[in-house]
Design a protein around this motif. Structure first.
Motif, mmCIF file in Angstrom:
data_model
loop_
_atom_site.group_PDB
_atom_site.id
_atom_site.type_symbol
_atom_site.label_atom_id
_atom_site.label_comp_id
_atom_site.label_asym_id
_atom_site.label_seq_id
_atom_site.Cartn_x
_atom_site.Cartn_y
_atom_site.Cartn_z
ATOM 1 N N ARG A 133 92.356 12.463 47.617
ATOM 2 C CA ARG A 133 92.742 12.736 46.232
ATOM 3 C C ARG A 133 93.878 13.770 46.147
ATOM 4 N NH1 ARG A 133 88.739 15.463 44.237
ATOM 5 N NH2 ARG A 133 87.348 13.673 44.135
ATOM 6 N N TRP A 150 96.999 11.946 46.623
ATOM 7 C CA TRP A 150 97.269 11.116 45.447
ATOM 8 C C TRP A 150 97.947 11.943 44.352
ATOM 9 C CZ3 TRP A 150 92.738 7.396 43.750
ATOM 10 C CH2 TRP A 150 93.276 6.268 43.109
ATOM 11 N N VAL A 176 94.060 9.806 37.954
ATOM 12 C CA VAL A 176 93.988 10.859 38.968
ATOM 13 C C VAL A 176 93.937 12.230 38.304
ATOM 14 C CG1 VAL A 176 95.062 11.810 41.044
ATOM 15 C CG2 VAL A 176 95.290 9.389 40.546
ATOM 16 N N ALA A 233 89.446 7.561 41.687
ATOM 17 C CA ALA A 233 89.954 8.889 42.037
ATOM 18 C C ALA A 233 88.847 9.929 42.124
ATOM 19 C CB ALA A 233 91.013 9.325 41.029
#
Length: 414
Positions: free
Chosen positions: A248, A251, A273, A291
């Motif tokens: 994450r 991301w 996200v 996410a």
């Protein structure tokens, strides 16, 4: 904790693979129009009559979707490794004004089950896993109805009877914050799954089954890590230099990774996200948000680019990743699947060992699709004609309609 990723290889490559190197560098102008590219011109001269073309029906279909803000993402159709049609529309990160491009990285969702299945087949080839063995031969802590009666073959073909979703982030608001926490909670969830029918008698898609296979890979492989095994044994040899199980934090910070934009009931879309409380609402969505998971698993969640999936296709079909015989074992049809709907009824579909093996217009197709809140993907090898199709998007949408248009273009259906 971030997963280590391999460095691009500097080894020399045959001329056919040189064309694959061009895929990651295809220039795409804002709004989806291809910038002037001699590689595209070369590709066009090397393709057969028919098939997708810039300005053709498939291209026009995508443009119409994008103009209505119904598609955001990257598509690539390649013939024998050469790009024929490449388009990118929409934004990868609206907050930072970053557009989707040819080399944008997307969460593959369940398309990544292909990597899990291949990892298992590789370990079968090495003699570390036997397809007929029950799960309890390799993993402890499962109830007898699973440990003694669900085989590796059944997990690979979605015939185990295990439920589809009972894992963190899938239907609840739990957020994990490390690889260790994610894997621990998944391991606990795996052992709660019980068959809904006698294993081997029916086909029922099961993400938890493939998440269990990820645990199996970690247990029996030398790496003792599912993510590292796939990186070392699939991504690296296939030269998939942008593909990984990103976390994450990756991301959020990596500007090349597209954010999922989750459709809301008021018609707006929210960055999944940056807003972990947002979840799927379309098509009876259960509120899940990929996410929330710190990292993906055997059930899905690797990230990749369109060009890397073409590289994977060539490495796979060449036998580089599993040898010729085991590649055929991996891709061959095993168990019939019910059509998704009437539009799919003309296609014969079968579970293979990870991907879906289909027959359409007397041609063999192998591929897989995937969906998360705010994202949909699909990858297809048209095995008898040399085409490869990739669809990667960061919107909720009916990807089936795009797949249908791709197949019309490639197979010549009306």
């Amino acid at each position: 904790m971030r997963m280590a990723r391999h460095r691009p290889s500097t080894d020399s490559q045959p001329s056919r693979r040189f064309a694959l190197g061009l895929l990651g560098a295809l220039p795409l102008a804002t709004g989806g129009a291809l910038a002037s590219s001699p590689e595209i011109a070369e590709a066009a001269t090397g393709t057969p009559r028919g098939g997708p073309r810039p300005g053709g029906a498939y291209d026009r279909f995508l443009k119409r979707l994008a103009e209505r803000d119904e598609f955001s993402g990257t598509i690539l159709v390649a013939y024998r490794g050469r790009p024929v049609l490449a388009r990118a529309y929409g934004m990868a990160d609206k907050e930072r004004s970053i557009p989707n491009r040819a080399d944008t990285i997307y969460n593959l969702a369940s398309t990544a089950k292909t990597f899990t299945g291949l990892a298992v087949v590789q370990l079968v080839r090495k003699g570390r896993i036997r397809l007929h063995e029950p799960l309890g031969s390799y993993l402890d802590g499962y109830p007898d109805e699973v440990a003694k009666h669900v085989t590796v073959h059944q997990l690979l073909t979605h015939t185990s009877g295990l439920v589809n979703h009972i894992l963190p982030g899938e239907g609840d608001n739990r957020v994990t914050n490390s690889v260790e926490e994610e894997m621990r909670l998944r391991s606990e969830g795996h052992r709660k799954a019980k068959p809904m029918f006698t294993p081997g008698t029916q086909h029922s898609y099961s993400s938890v089954g493939f998440s269990i296979l990820g645990e199996l890979v970690a247990t029996v492989s030398e790496e003792k890590s599912f993510h590292k095994y796939v990186a070392d044994n699939i991504f690296a040899p296939a030269k998939m230099t942008s593909t990984a199980y990103y976390t994450r934090p990756d991301w959020l910070t990596n500007k090349r990774i597209a954010h999922p934009y989750i459709y809301q009931t008021d018609g707006s879309r929210i960055d999944g996200v940056r807003n972990l409380d947002a979840g799927a609402v379309l098509n009876g969505g259960n509120g899940s948000n990929a996410a929330r998971a710190f990292i993906g698993s055997g059930g899905g969640g690797a990230f990749s680019t369109a060009s890397d999936l073409v590289r994977f296709s060539f490495a796979l079909e060449s036998g580089k990743l599993a040898g010729r015989a085991y590649t055929e074992l991996f891709m061959g049809p095993k168990f019939p699947r019910k059509p998704r709907d009437d539009s799919d009824a003309a296609t014969a579909g079968f579970a293979a060992y990870g991907p879906v093996a289909s027959i359409a217009r007397d041609q063999r197709l192998v591929g897989h699709g995937g969906g998360i809140a705010g994202g949909n993907t699909n990858w297809t090898i048209y095995r008898d004609s040399g085409w490869i199709g990739v669809i990667l998007c960061n919107y909720d949408l009916d990807v089936g309609s795009i797949i249908a248009e791709e197949r019309k273009a490639v197979l010549g259906t009306s």
